[in-house]
Write a protein that holds these residues in place. Sequence first.
Motif, PDB file in Angstrom:
ATOM      1  N   SER A   1       2.981  -7.246  10.204  1.00 17.40           N
ATOM      2  CA  SER A   1       4.049  -7.297   9.201  1.00 17.40           C
ATOM      3  C   SER A   1       4.586  -8.718   9.078  1.00 17.40           C
TER       4      SER A   1
ATOM      5  N   HIS B   1      -0.629  -1.841   3.718  1.00 16.40           N
ATOM      6  CA  HIS B   1      -1.289  -2.173   2.450  1.00 16.40           C
ATOM      7  C   HIS B   1      -0.286  -1.945   1.321  1.00 16.40           C
ATOM      8  N   TYR B   2      -0.584  -2.448   0.142  1.00 13.76           N
ATOM      9  CA  TYR B   2       0.346  -2.340  -1.003  1.00 13.76           C
ATOM     10  C   TYR B   2       1.734  -2.834  -0.597  1.00 13.76           C
TER      11      TYR B   2
ATOM     12  N   VAL C   1       4.196  -8.078  14.498  1.00 14.83           N
ATOM     13  CA  VAL C   1       3.604  -9.423  14.585  1.00 14.83           C
ATOM     14  C   VAL C   1       3.199  -9.899  13.198  1.00 14.83           C
TER      15      VAL C   1
ATOM     16  N   PHE D   1       3.612 -16.150   4.931  1.00 14.01           N
ATOM     17  CA  PHE D   1       2.977 -15.939   3.624  1.00 14.01           C
ATOM     18  C   PHE D   1       2.631 -14.452   3.542  1.00 14.01           C
ATOM     19  N   ILE D   2       2.387 -13.978   2.327  1.00 13.23           N
ATOM     20  CA  ILE D   2       2.113 -12.550   2.157  1.00 13.23           C
ATOM     21  C   ILE D   2       0.651 -12.326   1.773  1.00 13.23           C
TER      22      ILE D   2
ATOM     23  N   GLY E   1      -2.962  -5.710   5.995  1.00 14.98           N
ATOM     24  CA  GLY E   1      -2.967  -6.143   7.392  1.00 14.98           C
ATOM     25  C   GLY E   1      -4.364  -6.353   7.964  1.00 14.98           C
TER      26      GLY E   1
HETATM   27  C1  SAM Z   1       1.601  -6.918   0.431  1.00 18.45           C
HETATM   28  S1  SAM Z   1       2.011  -6.794   2.106  1.00 18.45           S
HETATM   29  C2  SAM Z   1       3.619  -6.097   2.069  1.00 18.45           C
HETATM   30  C3  SAM Z   1       4.682  -7.140   2.021  1.00 18.45           C
HETATM   31  C4  SAM Z   1       6.088  -6.556   2.147  1.00 18.45           C
HETATM   32  N1  SAM Z   1       6.416  -5.809   0.963  1.00 18.45           N
HETATM   33  C5  SAM Z   1       7.072  -7.707   2.375  1.00 18.45           C
HETATM   34  O1  SAM Z   1       7.623  -8.213   1.396  1.00 18.45           O
HETATM   35  O2  SAM Z   1       7.283  -8.109   3.542  1.00 18.45           O
HETATM   36  C6  SAM Z   1       0.990  -5.491   2.674  1.00 18.45           C
HETATM   37  C7  SAM Z   1       0.716  -5.492   4.160  1.00 18.45           C
HETATM   38  O3  SAM Z   1      -0.025  -6.660   4.505  1.00 18.45           O
HETATM   39  C8  SAM Z   1       0.245  -7.036   5.836  1.00 18.45           C
HETATM   40  N2  SAM Z   1       0.699  -8.446   5.836  1.00 18.45           N
HETATM   41  C9  SAM Z   1       0.976  -9.209   4.765  1.00 18.45           C
HETATM   42  N3  SAM Z   1       1.356 -10.444   5.126  1.00 18.45           N
HETATM   43  C10 SAM Z   1       1.321 -10.480   6.464  1.00 18.45           C
HETATM   44  C11 SAM Z   1       1.591 -11.485   7.426  1.00 18.45           C
HETATM   45  N4  SAM Z   1       1.989 -12.696   7.094  1.00 18.45           N
HETATM   46  N5  SAM Z   1       1.424 -11.173   8.734  1.00 18.45           N
HETATM   47  C12 SAM Z   1       1.012  -9.930   9.114  1.00 18.45           C
HETATM   48  N6  SAM Z   1       0.739  -8.928   8.239  1.00 18.45           N
HETATM   49  C13 SAM Z   1       0.898  -9.199   6.940  1.00 18.45           C
HETATM   50  C14 SAM Z   1       1.304  -6.066   6.374  1.00 18.45           C
HETATM   51  O4  SAM Z   1       0.657  -5.065   7.130  1.00 18.45           O
HETATM   52  C15 SAM Z   1       1.916  -5.521   5.090  1.00 18.45           C
HETATM   53  O5  SAM Z   1       2.472  -4.244   5.254  1.00 18.45           O
END
Ligand code: SAM
Length: 215
Positions: A79, A105-106, A121, A126-127, A131
């Motif tokens: 996350s 995801h999503y 962790v 960045f996004i 995961g």
């Molecule tokens: C599009 S992201 C969700 C972002 C969330 N809505 C937010 O704003 O924090 C989808 C998933 O990708 C994973 N993820 C995205 N960026 C991550 C990062 N920098 N480190 C670890 N996991 C990440 C996480 O498991 C997350 O739930």
Amino acid sequence: MFGGPFDSSIIKRAIDKKLVEINFVNLRDFGLGAHKTVDDTPYGGGKGMILKVDVLQKAIEAVKDKKLNKKAQKVILLSAHGKQFAQKKAQSFSKLKNLILVCGHYEGFDERVKKFIDEEVSVGDFILTGGEIPAILITDAVLRLVGGVIKEDSAAFESFSPYLEYPQYTKPQVFNHLKVPEVLLSGNHAKVSEWRKKESLRVTAKLRPDLIKKH
Ligand SMILES: C[S@@+](CC[C@H](N)C(=O)[O-])C[C@H]1O[C@@H](n2cnc3c(N)ncnc32)[C@H](O)[C@@H]1O
């Protein structure tokens, strides 16, 4: 997504030698109803889909090794909210018997999943879309530290243990007027070792002064 990275080089050899085992768990197998639903729309409105806490909890419980004591296994939620992954964390994860990485995801997870995990962790500020790439990254960094996967001394002097690694060179001795440092050609192991220690500190002070401060 996981096929390529785990199917070549050091990680593949570690799996083939049975030093480590990697299992993939499809959340859909724990989905609810005829459609094996794993996610739903967010309360309060908004875009995207949220992974359901009841599905996640069932999946996490199913992959926990009930015979292991609490200290030997960890459930990690990948996350962007988590503490940033680093070499020290890789070292501590490499001592576990079972490491469970939960990929979102999503839009991510129902917040209540945080009651069923040990740590959140992040791999950086960045996004990513999911995961999976963080899980591949963490698995790679952790597995190479498991006993027997690479030569012990290869890991002992690498970057972040705790400084950056000293500069490395190979043949040719001169390339475009750029020479390999004399000391590395001297055959004097004590001098080489001293040079490497100094270079490691010099490079770290220049590129990552925060590491010098920290240690
Ligand atoms: C599009 S992201 C969700 C972002 C969330 N809505 C937010 O704003 O924090 C989808 C998933 O990708 C994973 N993820 C995205 N960026 C991550 C990062 N920098 N480190 C670890 N996991 C990440 C996480 O498991 C997350 O739930």
